[in-house]
Design a protein around this motif. Sequence first.
Motif, PDB file in Angstrom:
ATOM      1  N   PRO A  96      31.575  41.983  42.925  1.00 42.90           N
ATOM      2  CA  PRO A  96      32.041  40.857  43.735  1.00 42.90           C
ATOM      3  C   PRO A  96      33.053  39.997  42.981  1.00 42.90           C
ATOM      4  O   PRO A  96      32.868  39.673  41.807  1.00 42.90           O
ATOM      5  CB  PRO A  96      30.751  40.065  44.015  1.00 42.90           C
ATOM      6  CG  PRO A  96      29.653  41.063  43.897  1.00 42.90           C
ATOM      7  CD  PRO A  96      30.106  42.013  42.816  1.00 42.90           C
ATOM      8  N   GLY A  97      34.144  39.683  43.654  1.00 43.28           N
ATOM      9  CA  GLY A  97      35.193  38.869  43.052  1.00 43.28           C
ATOM     10  C   GLY A  97      36.227  39.658  42.293  1.00 43.28           C
ATOM     11  O   GLY A  97      37.294  39.124  41.962  1.00 43.28           O
ATOM     12  N   ASN A  98      35.966  40.953  41.987  1.00 43.32           N
ATOM     13  CA  ASN A  98      36.924  41.786  41.264  1.00 43.32           C
ATOM     14  C   ASN A  98      37.798  42.569  42.230  1.00 43.32           C
ATOM     15  O   ASN A  98      37.508  42.685  43.430  1.00 43.32           O
ATOM     16  CB  ASN A  98      36.211  42.755  40.321  1.00 43.32           C
ATOM     17  CG  ASN A  98      35.619  42.059  39.118  1.00 43.32           C
ATOM     18  OD1 ASN A  98      36.015  40.938  38.784  1.00 43.32           O
ATOM     19  ND2 ASN A  98      34.674  42.721  38.446  1.00 43.32           N
ATOM     20  N   ALA A  99      38.866  43.170  41.696  1.00 43.68           N
ATOM     21  CA  ALA A  99      39.781  43.966  42.506  1.00 43.68           C
ATOM     22  C   ALA A  99      40.383  45.080  41.662  1.00 43.68           C
ATOM     23  O   ALA A  99      40.454  44.971  40.438  1.00 43.68           O
ATOM     24  CB  ALA A  99      40.887  43.086  43.088  1.00 43.68           C
ATOM     25  N   ILE A 100      40.801  46.150  42.297  1.00 45.27           N
ATOM     26  CA  ILE A 100      41.535  47.232  41.636  1.00 45.27           C
ATOM     27  C   ILE A 100      42.871  47.373  42.340  1.00 45.27           C
ATOM     28  O   ILE A 100      43.026  46.974  43.510  1.00 45.27           O
ATOM     29  CB  ILE A 100      40.763  48.574  41.691  1.00 45.27           C
ATOM     30  CG1 ILE A 100      40.547  49.006  43.153  1.00 45.27           C
ATOM     31  CG2 ILE A 100      39.446  48.475  40.959  1.00 45.27           C
ATOM     32  CD1 ILE A 100      40.022  50.422  43.302  1.00 45.27           C
ATOM     33  N   GLU A 101      43.818  47.947  41.620  1.00 47.83           N
ATOM     34  CA  GLU A 101      45.136  48.167  42.218  1.00 47.83           C
ATOM     35  C   GLU A 101      45.700  49.466  41.688  1.00 47.83           C
ATOM     36  O   GLU A 101      45.633  49.749  40.503  1.00 47.83           O
ATOM     37  CB  GLU A 101      46.075  47.008  41.902  1.00 47.83           C
ATOM     38  CG  GLU A 101      47.411  47.102  42.614  1.00 47.83           C
ATOM     39  CD  GLU A 101      48.261  45.844  42.458  1.00 47.83           C
ATOM     40  OE1 GLU A 101      49.438  45.865  42.853  1.00 47.83           O
ATOM     41  OE2 GLU A 101      47.728  44.835  41.924  1.00 47.83           O
TER      42      GLU A 101
END
Length: 241
Positions: free
Chosen positions: A203-208
């Motif tokens: 939660p709160g993290n992201a990947i790109e």
Amino acid sequence: MSQQMPPEQPGQMPVSPQAPQQYAQQPAPPQVPAPEKKRSWFARHKVLTGLGGALVLIIIISVAASGGKGGSDEADAATTKTSETSTQDSAKTAEEPKKEDSKPAEKSKPGLGTAVKSGDFEFTAVSIEEIGATVGNQFMSETAQGRYVRVNVKVANVGDKPKYFFTNDLTIVDQKGRSFNADTTATLYDQSNADTFVAEINPGNAIEGGVVFDLPADVVATTLKVSGGGFSGSEEISLAG
């Protein structure tokens, strides 16, 4: 020997001998009265017959009078109904274009750079690019059946639990409405970012990174469908322009 007649008395008329009766007188047959002729019901009930005839005459006159009037009323009613129907049809025809005019325009899809939420994920399509027919290096590579197209995306977890992202959470739709899944092997061998092959996002993290699709030569990628999995459904992002 001759029979002597008695002497006549003075002043007495002479009596002549009566002749004997040869036939006895027959009594007259009894008179049978003639049967009385029976009169008809109408003859015996003249008053009722007269009243009945008068009643029938009144009914005939009433029916004749009401028949002519009823026919006129029915004709007037039919004319009125036809006129009302024509008026309603004209009004309906006039209203139809208004309905089309008042129909809300189709909601435009969000485009590149716009975040779209589906389930616990928030997707942003950053860019789309052609990358040829081969991905990888001299040791590990993959060749396309058609051509490779890479969609660079950002995926953020906006929920309250860790969640896995898979390449099959993304689908491309072409100009004919056909759907194409991502190529997981080509995505793994692609040098841009292997995190988008499969990744657990807290939660709160992201990947790109890039997700690779093997598309036929004539396909134009118009839409990217994204899904947060489960019962979240899917959302659409426009890839045009």
